[in-house]
Design a protein around this motif. Structure first.
Motif, PDB file in Angstrom:
ATOM      1  N   ARG A 105       0.842  -1.202   0.000  1.00 10.53           N
ATOM      2  CA  ARG A 105       0.000   0.000   0.000  1.00 10.53           C
ATOM      3  C   ARG A 105       0.879   1.255   0.000  1.00 10.53           C
ATOM      4  O   ARG A 105       2.017   1.251   0.479  1.00 10.53           O
ATOM      5  N   SER A 106       0.329   2.346  -0.490  1.00  8.24           N
ATOM      6  CA  SER A 106       1.050   3.619  -0.454  1.00  8.24           C
ATOM      7  C   SER A 106       1.015   4.186   0.958  1.00  8.24           C
ATOM      8  O   SER A 106       0.177   3.779   1.774  1.00  8.24           O
ATOM      9  N   PRO A 107       1.928   5.137   1.287  1.00  9.53           N
ATOM     10  CA  PRO A 107       1.907   5.734   2.639  1.00  9.53           C
ATOM     11  C   PRO A 107       0.552   6.326   3.012  1.00  9.53           C
ATOM     12  O   PRO A 107       0.094   6.177   4.149  1.00  9.53           O
ATOM     13  N   LYS A 164      -4.984   2.176   8.808  1.00  3.73           N
ATOM     14  CA  LYS A 164      -4.862   2.118  10.268  1.00  3.73           C
ATOM     15  C   LYS A 164      -6.045   2.781  10.953  1.00  3.73           C
ATOM     16  O   LYS A 164      -6.590   2.254  11.928  1.00  3.73           O
ATOM     17  N   ARG A 165      -6.444   3.943  10.452  1.00  5.89           N
ATOM     18  CA  ARG A 165      -7.587   4.637  11.068  1.00  5.89           C
ATOM     19  C   ARG A 165      -8.866   3.828  10.925  1.00  5.89           C
ATOM     20  O   ARG A 165      -9.656   3.717  11.878  1.00  5.89           O
ATOM     21  N   LEU A 166      -9.085   3.263   9.743  1.00  4.88           N
ATOM     22  CA  LEU A 166     -10.293   2.454   9.525  1.00  4.88           C
ATOM     23  C   LEU A 166     -10.313   1.235  10.435  1.00  4.88           C
ATOM     24  O   LEU A 166     -11.349   0.905  11.032  1.00  4.88           O
ATOM     25  N   PHE A 167      -9.170   0.570  10.542  1.00  7.80           N
ATOM     26  CA  PHE A 167      -9.145  -0.644  11.364  1.00  7.80           C
ATOM     27  C   PHE A 167      -9.310  -0.314  12.838  1.00  7.80           C
ATOM     28  O   PHE A 167     -10.032  -0.996  13.569  1.00  7.80           O
ATOM     29  N   LEU A 168      -8.663   0.735  13.307  1.00  3.60           N
ATOM     30  CA  LEU A 168      -8.770   1.124  14.704  1.00  3.60           C
ATOM     31  C   LEU A 168     -10.211   1.446  15.069  1.00  3.60           C
ATOM     32  O   LEU A 168     -10.674   1.134  16.175  1.00  3.60           O
TER      33      LEU A 168
END
Length: 423
Positions: A368-370, A377-381
Motif C-alpha cells: 500500500r502507499s503511505p 490504520k484509522r479504519l481498522f482502529l
C-alpha cells in the motif's frame, strides 16, 4: 479441515477444487444428552480412537471411566444410565465421500455397552467407526478444556463449532438443525427463537468464550420476520492460549518438580507425572530412586516405579486391588499422554497459522502507499471495540498479535482471497 492438510494425490473429483475446503465434514449427534453424558462420549471415543477401525470392541476400567467424567467411582447406576442413553442416541453424517459422491448415514452412537468384572466394554458400528476415525471428520476434544464446562448446551456448542476452527465459520445452519444439535428439538418452548436465543444461544456462547480455546460470534439470517438460519464466526482465544502456556508455573516452583529435573526428567513429563499421581506419590518414588545405586536410566526406572508402585521394602505378591490400581494409573497415563500430545499439536498448528497470517498482513501493508497505510490504520482502529486490543494496536500497529482475527477479516474485505493459501 482444509484440503491443504491432505496429500493432493489422494483427492479426487470435487475434492480437488479449492472451494471444497469450506465443505467441512460433520457428524451431528442427536438426542438430549446431559453434560456428563457428553463428556462420557468423548472419553470413550478418545480411549478407542487408535483402534477404531482395527478392533470390533473396546475396553476401559469402569472406575477410571467414572473418574474421568466426574462420576463417583462407585456410582455404577449412573454410569449404566449414561451408557444406555448413548446406545439410544443417533449420530448422523451428511458429507462428500472420498469419491466425490454425496453420502448420508445414521447410526447408534454406541452399538452396545456392557459392564462386567469392573470393566466397561463397548463398540461402535463399523460405518460410524470409519467416519469417526477419518481425520477430515474427527476433532480431538481436549479433556482439560472439556472438564471446565458446567453447561451441556455450552459443551455441545463447543463440540459442534470446534471442528470448524480452521475455516473460521460453521457455515449457515437451519434453526431446526441447531435445535437438534443442542438437544432441544421437540420442545414447544424453544420453538420461539426469543426463548432459544435467551436460554440456549447467549448463555452457551458466553461460557464457550470464557471457558474454551475458541471465541464465537453468532450471526443470524432471516426469512421475512423470522430467523431461519444462524452461523458462528470462530477465532482462537489468545487469552486462554497464554493461560495454557503458563499452566504449569505453580508446579515448577515445587521441590518435587525440581528433583525430577535433576535426574533428567523433561519439563512436560515432570508436570504430567505430578498431575496424574500427585506430588506426595511422585516424591515417594523419587526418594526410592535416590536411595538406590547403579541405576543407569533414572527416567526409565522412575517410570516403572510410578507405574508399578515400587516400595522401599520388598513387597509381597500384589493384591487384586493393587493390580487394578496399577492398571488404572496406566490408563490415566495413556490419556494424559494423548492429551499432552494433542495440546502440543494444537499449539504448534496455531503458532504456524498465526505466523503465516501475520506474514501475509505485512506483505499486504507493504504493497500500500503511505497515504493508504494511514487510512487503513484509522479504519481498522475504528472497528476495534475492545480497549486492550485498541491499545495494543496503537502501540504495535499491524504487528498486534491480539487482533489477528480482526486483521484477517479487515484485509479479506480489501483483498478477497488474500489468505486462501495460508494454512
Amino acid at each position: 479441515m482444509q484440503t491443504d492438510d491432505i496429500p493432493h494425490d489422494q483427492l479426487s473429483g470435487p475434492l480437488r477444487r479449492p472451494s471444497v475446503k469450506k465443505n467441512v465434514a460433520a457428524i451431528h449427534v442427536s438426542g438430549k444428552l446431559t453434560l456428563l453424558q457428553r463428556k462420557l462420549s468423548n472419553v470413550l471415543l478418545l480411549n478407542a480412537y487408535d483402534h477404531l477401525v482395527s478392533r470390533p470392541k473396546h475396553q476401559i476400567d469402569a472406575r477410571t471411566l467414572c473418574m474421568m467424567v466426574g462420576y463417583n467411582s462407585n456410582d455404577m447406576e449412573t454410569l449404566k444410565a449414561s451408557l444406555r442413553s448413548l446406545a439410544e442416541t443417533t449420530a448422523e453424517w451428511d458429507m462428500l465421500g472420498a469419491d466425490g459422491q454425496h453420502e448420508w448415514g445414521v447410526s447408534a452412537l454406541l452399538s452396545y455397552a456392557k459392564l462386567k468384572g469392573g470393566i466397561c466394554e463397548y463398540a461402535y458400528s463399523p460405518a460410524l467407526a470409519e467416519k469417526l476415525h477419518d481425520p477430515k471428520v474427527f476433532a480431538l476434544i481436549n479433556l482439560n478444556i472439556q472438564r471446565r464446562f458446567t453447561s451441556g448446551h455450552a459443551l455441545a456448542l463447543y463440540e459442534n463449532c470446534y471442528r470448524f476452527v480452521r475455516t473460521g465459520s460453521t457455515g449457515w445452519w437451519p434453526i431446526d438443525l441447531f435445535r437438534r444439535l443442542m438437544g432441544v428439538d421437540g420442545s414447544a418452548y424453544y420453538e420461539s427463537f426469543k426463548h432459544l436465543n435467551a436460554k440456549v444461544i447467549k448463555p452457551a456462547v458466553k461460557e464457550v468464550n470464557k471457558t474454551s480455546n475458541i471465541l464465537l460470534d453468532p450471526e443470524f439470517r432471516k426469512m421475512g420476520r423470522q430467523v431461519s438460519e444462524l452461523r458462528f464466526r470462530i477465532r482462537e482465544n489468545p487469552q486462554l492460549a497464554m493461560l495454557d502456556i503458563d499452566d504449569g508455573e505453580g508446579v515448577r516452583q515445587g521441590p518435587v518438580y525440581q528433583g525430577l529435573l535433576k535426574v533428567g526428567v523433561s519439563d512436560r513429563l515432570a508436570r504430567q507425572w505430578i498431575a496424574e499421581h500427585g506430588e506426595t506419590y511422585v516424591a515417594e518414588k523419587l526418594a526410592y530412586l535416590q536411595g538406590r545405586d547403579g541405576v543407569k536410566s533414572p527416567v526409565r526406572y522412575l517410570t516403572a516405579a510410578l507405574r508399578d508402585d515400587y516400595k522401599a521394602e520388598v513387597a509381597p505378591e500384589p493384591s487384586p486391588e493393587a493390580v487394578k490400581a496399577a492398571e488404572t494409573r496406566k490408563v490415566q497415563a495413556s490419556f494424559a499422554e494423548q492429551q499432552a500430545a494433542a495440546r502440543d499439536a494444537e499449539l504448534e498448528a496455531a503458532r504456524r497459522k498465526r505466523a503465516g497470517r501475520m506474514a501475509r498482513i505485512r506483505e499486504l501493508v507493504a504493497a500500500r502507499s503511505p497515504t493508504q497505510r494511514d487510512a487503513d490504520k484509522r479504519l481498522f482502529l475504528a472497528r476495534l471495540s475492545d480497549d486492550l486490543e485498541r491499545a495494543e494496536f496503537q502501540r504495535l500497529g499491524w504487528g498486534s498479535a491480539l487482533s489477528v482475527g480482526e486483521m484477517v477479516e479487515f484485509w479479506e474485505e480489501l483483498a478477497p482471497g488474500a489468505f486462501d493459501d495460508v494454512a
